[in-house]
Write an enzyme that holds these catalytic residues in place. Structure first.
Site, PDB file in Angstrom:
ATOM      1  CB  VAL A  61      -1.022   0.036   1.176  1.00  0.00           C
ATOM      2  CG1 VAL A  61      -2.020  -1.096   1.069  1.00  0.00           C
ATOM      3  CG2 VAL A  61      -0.333   0.061   2.530  1.00  0.00           C
ATOM      4  CG  ASN A  89      -6.889  -3.797   8.660  1.00  0.00           C
ATOM      5  OD1 ASN A  89      -7.156  -3.538   9.822  1.00  0.00           O
ATOM      6  ND2 ASN A  89      -6.153  -4.869   8.317  1.00  0.00           N
ATOM      7  CE1 TYR A 153      -0.181   1.822  14.524  1.00  0.00           C
ATOM      8  CE2 TYR A 153      -1.098   2.618  16.594  1.00  0.00           C
ATOM      9  CZ  TYR A 153      -1.141   1.749  15.509  1.00  0.00           C
ATOM     10  OH  TYR A 153      -2.156   0.811  15.422  1.00  0.00           O
ATOM     11  CE  LYS A 157      -3.275   2.964  12.966  1.00  0.00           C
ATOM     12  NZ  LYS A 157      -3.805   2.302  11.766  1.00  0.00           N
TER      13      LYS A 157
HETATM   14  N1  LIG Z   1      -4.075  -4.849  17.266  1.00  0.00           N
HETATM   15  C1  LIG Z   1      -4.402  -3.722  17.873  1.00  0.00           C
HETATM   16  O1  LIG Z   1      -4.468  -3.645  19.108  1.00  0.00           O
HETATM   17  C2  LIG Z   1      -4.730  -2.497  17.074  1.00  0.00           C
HETATM   18  C3  LIG Z   1      -5.196  -1.380  17.764  1.00  0.00           C
HETATM   19  C4  LIG Z   1      -5.510  -0.230  17.074  1.00  0.00           C
HETATM   20  C5  LIG Z   1      -5.372  -0.189  15.706  1.00  0.00           C
HETATM   21  N2  LIG Z   1      -4.917  -1.275  15.044  1.00  0.00           N
HETATM   22  C6  LIG Z   1      -4.777  -1.170  13.586  1.00  0.00           C
HETATM   23  O2  LIG Z   1      -5.516  -2.191  12.968  1.00  0.00           O
HETATM   24  C7  LIG Z   1      -4.895  -2.540  11.735  1.00  0.00           C
HETATM   25  C8  LIG Z   1      -4.647  -4.052  11.701  1.00  0.00           C
HETATM   26  O3  LIG Z   1      -3.761  -4.383  12.761  1.00  0.00           O
HETATM   27  P1  LIG Z   1      -3.530  -5.872  13.303  1.00  0.00           P
HETATM   28  O4  LIG Z   1      -3.439  -5.773  14.756  1.00  0.00           O
HETATM   29  O5  LIG Z   1      -4.500  -6.787  12.671  1.00  0.00           O
HETATM   30  O6  LIG Z   1      -2.042  -6.102  12.756  1.00  0.00           O
HETATM   31  P2  LIG Z   1      -1.333  -7.341  12.066  1.00  0.00           P
HETATM   32  O7  LIG Z   1       0.117  -7.085  12.187  1.00  0.00           O
HETATM   33  O8  LIG Z   1      -1.882  -8.625  12.589  1.00  0.00           O
HETATM   34  O9  LIG Z   1      -1.787  -7.189  10.530  1.00  0.00           O
HETATM   35  C9  LIG Z   1      -1.372  -6.115   9.734  1.00  0.00           C
HETATM   36  C10 LIG Z   1      -1.260  -6.601   8.295  1.00  0.00           C
HETATM   37  O10 LIG Z   1      -0.884  -5.473   7.479  1.00  0.00           O
HETATM   38  C11 LIG Z   1       0.015  -5.962   6.497  1.00  0.00           C
HETATM   39  N3  LIG Z   1       0.848  -4.893   5.956  1.00  0.00           N
HETATM   40  C12 LIG Z   1       1.864  -4.228   6.569  1.00  0.00           C
HETATM   41  N4  LIG Z   1       2.434  -3.365   5.726  1.00  0.00           N
HETATM   42  C13 LIG Z   1       1.771  -3.468   4.538  1.00  0.00           C
HETATM   43  C14 LIG Z   1       1.903  -2.841   3.284  1.00  0.00           C
HETATM   44  N5  LIG Z   1       2.859  -1.928   3.048  1.00  0.00           N
HETATM   45  N6  LIG Z   1       1.053  -3.182   2.292  1.00  0.00           N
HETATM   46  C15 LIG Z   1       0.103  -4.117   2.500  1.00  0.00           C
HETATM   47  N7  LIG Z   1      -0.057  -4.773   3.664  1.00  0.00           N
HETATM   48  C16 LIG Z   1       0.762  -4.443   4.678  1.00  0.00           C
HETATM   49  C17 LIG Z   1       0.862  -6.998   7.251  1.00  0.00           C
HETATM   50  O11 LIG Z   1       1.539  -7.876   6.356  1.00  0.00           O
HETATM   51  C18 LIG Z   1      -0.196  -7.688   8.092  1.00  0.00           C
HETATM   52  O12 LIG Z   1      -0.756  -8.810   7.430  1.00  0.00           O
HETATM   53  C19 LIG Z   1      -3.624  -1.701  11.652  1.00  0.00           C
HETATM   54  O13 LIG Z   1      -3.866  -0.541  10.888  1.00  0.00           O
HETATM   55  C20 LIG Z   1      -3.356  -1.323  13.087  1.00  0.00           C
HETATM   56  O14 LIG Z   1      -2.601  -0.146  13.192  1.00  0.00           O
HETATM   57  C21 LIG Z   1      -4.580  -2.436  15.688  1.00  0.00           C
END
Ligand SMILES: NC(=O)c1ccc[n+]([C@@H]2O[C@H](COP(=O)([O-])OP(=O)(O)OC[C@H]3O[C@@H](n4cnc5c(N)ncnc54)[C@H](O)[C@@H]3O)[C@@H](O)[C@H]2O)c1
Length: 245
Positions: A61, A89, A153, A157
């Site tokens: 992305v 996401n 971050y 965000k």
């Molecule tokens: N887990 C949490 O507590 C939490 C809290 C708040 C926000 N978020 C947000 O939710 C979203 C998903 O997080 P998650 O916890 O499922 O994380 P995760 O690490 O399990 O999954 C993130 C995915 O994004 C993919 N990714 C990373 N860089 C990329 C790129 N350049 N192009 C395409 N894909 C890419 C990774 O390969 C991975 O599969 C993120 O944006 C994260 O910031 C997560």
């Protein structure tokens, strides 16, 4: 009528759970990720949900050309001329106190979240406007209001909140809703890397006394993507169990 949804960062965590949920509801689901594992994951979801319209494709992305190629591939493989839902996401963390933060840590995080949302939304928006229907859902975080060790971050965000609110104002007239989800502390590979000491500090601030499950975020995304959410636009929806950082 089948609605088609692109989910980025779909190989893991919240993106994977969202893909499974939307596939089980009968959406055509396009799972995009930088990790090629996404192809296997798409295959399993296709079998699990008995939904023929699930595909997994590579996309970075952060890279405009990769997003453009990905979107063209989506249209040609599925034989469609637009997608209906985009879930921005994909995400990474590169935590560090600001005094130790490197330019690379700053760049990587800003690029995945902010350039990522820009690059992907630009692909889908014309088709949504033509079709006079769309749902754009941006994944922010409770950290958008500030969190120690996450200047990069938090900035990304918070940027996504501004992006969401502006697009909600610009695109509402085309029957496209744009909303942000603010997850708290969700049990995914991303949070698995958080040191135990920090985990405990966060857990102490969650009134529900537990981490969230990716499915709980996916359910909220599924609602925002649905017909029923037709008048929710420019909303910032917390899925945090009441966490205040
Ligand atoms: N887990 C949490 O507590 C939490 C809290 C708040 C926000 N978020 C947000 O939710 C979203 C998903 O997080 P998650 O916890 O499922 O994380 P995760 O690490 O399990 O999954 C993130 C995915 O994004 C993919 N990714 C990373 N860089 C990329 C790129 N350049 N192009 C395409 N894909 C890419 C990774 O390969 C991975 O599969 C993120 O944006 C994260 O910031 C997560």
């Amino acid at each position: 009528m089948v609605r088609y949804a692109i989910i980025t960062g779909a190989a893991s965590g919240i993106g994977l759970a969202t893909s499974r949920k939307l596939a089980s509801l009968g959406y055509g689901v396009i799972m995009g990720d930088i990790s090629d594992v996404v192809k296997e994951k798409a295959k399993s979801i296709k079998e699990e949900t008995n939904n023929e319209r699930v595909i997994g494709l590579h996309v970075d992305v952060t890279d405009w050309n990769s997003c453009k190629e990905f979107y063209n591939e989506v249209l040609s493989i599925l034989g469609i001329d637009h997608v209906d839902v985009l879930v921005n996401n994909a995400g990474i963390i590169r935590d560090s106190l600001f005094i130790k933060m490197t330019p690379e840590q700053w760049d990587q995080v800003i690029k995945v979240h902010l350039y990522g949302a820009f690059n992907m939304t630009k692909q889908v928006v014309d088709g949504m406007i033509k079709n006079q229907w769309g749902r754009i859902i941006n994944m922010s975080s409770a950290s958008w209001k500030g969190n120690i060790g996450q200047a990069n971050y938090s900035a990304a965000k918070a940027g996504l909140i501004g992006f969401t609110l502006t697009l909600s104002r610009e695109l509402g007239k085309y029957n496209i809703t744009v909303n942000a989800i603010v997850p708290g502390f969700i049990d995914t590979p991303m949070t698995a890397s958080v040191p135990d000491k920090i985990k405990k500090l966060i857990m102490d601030r969650i009134p529900m006394g537990r981490m969230g499950r990716p499915e709980e975020v996916a359910n909220t995304i599924a609602f925002l993507a649905s017909e029923e959410a037709s008048y929710i636009n420019g909303a910032i929806i917390e899925v945090t169990g009441g966490l205040v950082l």
